[in-house]
Design a protein around this motif. Sequence first.
Motif, PDB file in Angstrom:
ATOM      1  N   SER A 194       0.921  -1.095  -0.006  1.00 19.53           N
ATOM      2  CA  SER A 194      -0.019   0.138  -0.058  1.00 19.53           C
ATOM      3  C   SER A 194       0.920   1.225  -0.105  1.00 19.53           C
ATOM      4  O   SER A 194       2.179   1.171   0.130  1.00 19.53           O
ATOM      5  N   ILE A 195       0.248   2.460  -0.147  1.00 19.00           N
ATOM      6  CA  ILE A 195       1.044   3.724  -0.348  1.00 19.00           C
ATOM      7  C   ILE A 195       1.794   3.904   1.242  1.00 19.00           C
ATOM      8  O   ILE A 195       2.704   4.436   1.327  1.00 19.00           O
ATOM      9  N   PRO A 196       0.787   3.736   2.349  1.00 23.80           N
ATOM     10  CA  PRO A 196       1.357   3.724   3.749  1.00 23.80           C
ATOM     11  C   PRO A 196       2.502   2.854   3.942  1.00 23.80           C
ATOM     12  O   PRO A 196       3.545   3.306   4.546  1.00 23.80           O
ATOM     13  N   ALA A 197       2.632   1.732   3.250  1.00 24.59           N
ATOM     14  CA  ALA A 197       3.578   0.703   3.486  1.00 24.59           C
ATOM     15  C   ALA A 197       4.830   1.345   2.561  1.00 24.59           C
ATOM     16  O   ALA A 197       5.932   1.127   3.125  1.00 24.59           O
ATOM     17  N   ALA A 198       4.563   1.862   1.579  1.00 23.54           N
ATOM     18  CA  ALA A 198       5.790   2.590   0.976  1.00 23.54           C
ATOM     19  C   ALA A 198       6.196   3.874   1.413  1.00 23.54           C
ATOM     20  O   ALA A 198       7.220   4.147   1.226  1.00 23.54           O
TER      21      ALA A 198
END
Length: 289
Positions: A194-198
């Motif tokens: 996900s974007i938060p993980a990135a």
Amino acid sequence: MAMDSSRPLKERVYFLLDGSHRESWISFGTNLFIMALIVLNVATYIAGTVPWVSAQYGQLFDAFDVFCVSVFTVEYVLRVWSCTVNKRYSSPVRGRIRFMLSPYALIDLIAIFPFYLPIVLGEKGAERVLRIFRLFRLLKIARYSNSLTLITNVFRRKAEELLITVLVMSIWLVFVSSLMYYAERGAQPEVYSSIPAALWWGIVTLTTVGYGDVVPITPLGRALGAMIALLGIALFALPAGIIASGFAEELDRRRQGTQYCPHCGGEVDELTNRPPENHTDTETEAGTE
């Protein structure tokens, strides 16, 4: 120079504890003593986390901590009692409340509060949890150190510029993390889930830390990563430049002989050692907000 004994007791106590009156050897000695207690208290706390040191000197460290808390408690009470000497806190009730809500006063309270809480509540388990708050006593030293006061003044004067750079960096971080998510999610769905993980990859890359636990593997991802890393060096250098210029300006003011209030950074009248009439207590205002 000794402190003027003709002044009322409350005024003498106020100026005794005020870190800006270093021309008085009594005031300077008192502040130096409290600074030494702060450093030694934190040092014994750190040393006490070593098992063999705690086993051998634990009782001595505990007794020293009781002594330090007693001194800090008396200091805090005297500060609250004598703060009405300052025109900003002249009201016996509201003035003292304003003073108690100022940042330095809150730090003083936090420094002693964990010691009394388990005693009042009778919760021995809480004592172990709250001991970490003893490290907050190190923040008390900012009241007595010219160097730390200088740092505080720099951040206060450059707060707007630093806030703008943090906002720009945050926008850039979200943007580049989103790009990397779309470039790598097909090849590494677990890592770039996900974007938060990135965002983790974006933070360690833009700050040039580079842990290496999350890295792009596709040609597009690596090309983006290289450009982002190079741009990140320039972008994250902005706060350093702002702080460096702030230090230069502050040091230049001090070379010109201007004295500053240790509580709010405002200029102090050299003849009376009091803040001028148009002095703004930014610290208090920040604390009350």
